[in-house]
Design a protein around this motif. Structure first.
Motif, PDB file in Angstrom:
ATOM      1  N   LYS A 275     -46.540  -6.280 -42.285  1.00 29.94           N
ATOM      2  CA  LYS A 275     -45.917  -5.081 -41.713  1.00 29.94           C
ATOM      3  C   LYS A 275     -46.877  -4.390 -40.763  1.00 29.94           C
ATOM      4  O   LYS A 275     -48.023  -4.109 -41.102  1.00 29.94           O
ATOM      5  CB  LYS A 275     -45.508  -4.110 -42.822  1.00 29.94           C
ATOM      6  CG  LYS A 275     -44.729  -2.885 -42.314  1.00 29.94           C
ATOM      7  CD  LYS A 275     -44.253  -2.015 -43.460  1.00 29.94           C
ATOM      8  CE  LYS A 275     -43.437  -0.833 -42.958  1.00 29.94           C
ATOM      9  NZ  LYS A 275     -42.963   0.018 -44.073  1.00 29.94           N
TER      10      LYS A 275
ATOM     11  N   ASP B 248     -47.005  -0.933 -38.397  1.00 29.05           N
ATOM     12  CA  ASP B 248     -46.311   0.350 -38.256  1.00 29.05           C
ATOM     13  C   ASP B 248     -46.971   1.163 -37.148  1.00 29.05           C
ATOM     14  O   ASP B 248     -48.098   1.618 -37.274  1.00 29.05           O
ATOM     15  CB  ASP B 248     -46.356   1.105 -39.579  1.00 29.05           C
ATOM     16  CG  ASP B 248     -45.518   2.387 -39.555  1.00 29.05           C
ATOM     17  OD1 ASP B 248     -44.735   2.563 -38.601  1.00 29.05           O
ATOM     18  OD2 ASP B 248     -45.673   3.204 -40.474  1.00 29.05           O
TER      19      ASP B 248
ATOM     20  N   SER C  53     -43.811  -1.678 -34.153  1.00 34.62           N
ATOM     21  CA  SER C  53     -43.425  -1.645 -35.563  1.00 34.62           C
ATOM     22  C   SER C  53     -42.610  -2.899 -35.860  1.00 34.62           C
ATOM     23  O   SER C  53     -41.567  -3.126 -35.232  1.00 34.62           O
ATOM     24  CB  SER C  53     -42.601  -0.390 -35.878  1.00 34.62           C
ATOM     25  OG  SER C  53     -43.399   0.783 -35.751  1.00 34.62           O
TER      26      SER C  53
END
Length: 405
Positions: A182, A184, A200
């Protein structure tokens, strides 16, 4: 054979391979020929690294090593055209280029064709330069005239991987990650030049992603944040396998969970290694095989050779294989342990339509039959590829942004 050239010609080829120039063209032609090839670029980059400067750097103020693939090709073509060669030999002209840069290069070479004889090696029918009307193919080291429609040379075979399943593995990974990969709001700049802007992107276990973006959009930078090779990842909100970057994660433990393939990876290997040993080395994370392999690993490696229909090549040297065979072997090597994440960076570059479809079919099969998460990278959306999702990098003046197509 000394082949005489009186007009622009295309040499139709079924695989990416370096022709033996001295056996095909006369010395008189070779002395007047510029070479726009992958090998020319690599030689210039190697020379640049030795001398810490280059002709390209002196001309443009930027080193080849710091350029994207597309920028390198444009710089090389401009340099070769400035030397006013009588003949220009072109391989992989459109490869690794987005549509905008393809048009730029095509315009340059069309203008050059008014005074320079173009010799193009063509691996994909759609890459044939529009002004070329004479076609040849290589047979037993000699160029033969090809009088049939060009499309018949690039006919596509059916998928050949349905006979066997993806082989099992002896390696056990923990797959119960709450956060697999992930990013972000990640932003990256180099020397105040923005590359990525508020990216993101969350990748979940078992997903098959296709990462696309034009030249210079930051695809390589984005991959380096995931593989752990980019120090700029520290201080960013990046989670890899449940570990926030910079909170004590072990970069080598991260790498062990990632299988990685790029066509340039072939340069790392001793090409005298046997094909079977190349696949076996994937079990031991080595560049070549230097230990006595376990019998179970030999069995699994042979199953991979069965799958890619290369059992007859087990004892052949890696160097003797065609380019598409080398790539299938290296993809198999990356997959023998069924890594949690497999990254495939431009796996079909330089291949004709038939061979590109072989690679795509193999990747589709891996995605369907394993738990491995896949990131497949290319400049454009690939025909026949069957990803779950597409992440598109969009180049802007403030750095590339991303969206899901």
């Amino acid at each position: 054979m000394n082949f005489n050239i009186s007009t622009h010609i295309a040499i139709l080829s079924s695989e990416f391979t370096q022709l033996n120039f001295k056996n095909i063209f006369s010395e008189n032609i070779l002395n007047k020929m510029g070479l726009f090839t992958h090998f020319t670029l690599n030689a210039m980059i190697e020379e640049e690294s030795k001398r810490d400067t280059s002709i390209i750097f002196q001309r443009e103020g930027q080193s080849l090593r710091s350029m994207s693939n597309g920028e390198r090709k444009i710089s090389l073509l401009n340099y070769l055209l400035s030397l006013n060669f009588e003949y220009l030999y072109i391989e992989n002209f459109y490869d690794n280029l987005d549509s905008e840069n393809q048009k730029k290069l095509e315009k340059l070479v069309i203008e050059a064709s008014n005074k320079t004889t173009i010799i193009q090696v063509v691996y994909k029918e759609r890459e044939l330069l529009p002004f070329i009307k004479s076609f040849y193919f290589l047979k037993k080291g000699e160029l033969k005239c090809y009088s049939k429609p060009v499309s018949t040379f690039f006919e596509v075979n059916e998928n050949v991987f349905s006979k066997f399943n993806i082989p099992k593995t002896t390696t056990n990974y923990t797959y119960n990650y709450s956060t697999f990969v992930k990013l972000d709001q990640v932003s990256i700049s180099y020397l105040e030049k923005p590359i990525l802007n508020n990216i993101s992107w969350e990748i979940k276990l078992g997903e098959f992603w296709h990462l696309v973006g034009e030249n210079g959009s930051g695809k390589t930078t984005l991959l380096s944040l995931i593989t752990g090779d980019n120090p700029k990842a520290y201080g960013q909100n990046i989670v890899l396998f449940d570990k926030l970057k910079g909170t004590g994660e072990n970069v080598w433990e991260v790498k062990k969970k990632i299988g990685y393939f790029t066509p340039n990876i072939t340069e790392l290997f001793n090409r005298r290694h046997a094909t079977l040993h190349m696949i076996l080395s994937g079990f031991y994370d080595s560049i070549g095989l230097y230990v006595k392999p376990l019998e179970v690993h030999i069995k699994l490696a042979n199953e991979w050779l069965d799958l890619i229909q290369m059992s007859a090549f087990a004892k052949k040297t890696f160097a003797s294989l065609s380019y598409v065979q080398q790539r299938m072997v290296l993809i198999a090597r990356a997959m023998v342990k069924h890594p949690p994440l497999l990254i495939l960076d431009e796996p079909t570059s330089g291949l004709n339509k038939e061979n590109a479809r072989l690679i795509v079919a193999l990747i589709n099969k891996i995605a369907k039959e394993t738990k491995t998460t896949i990131i497949y990278v290319s400049h454009t959306v690939e025909k026949d590829l069957k990803p779950d999702k597409i992440y598109n990098l969009i180049k802007t003046n403030t750095g590339s942004t991303g969206n899901i197509l």
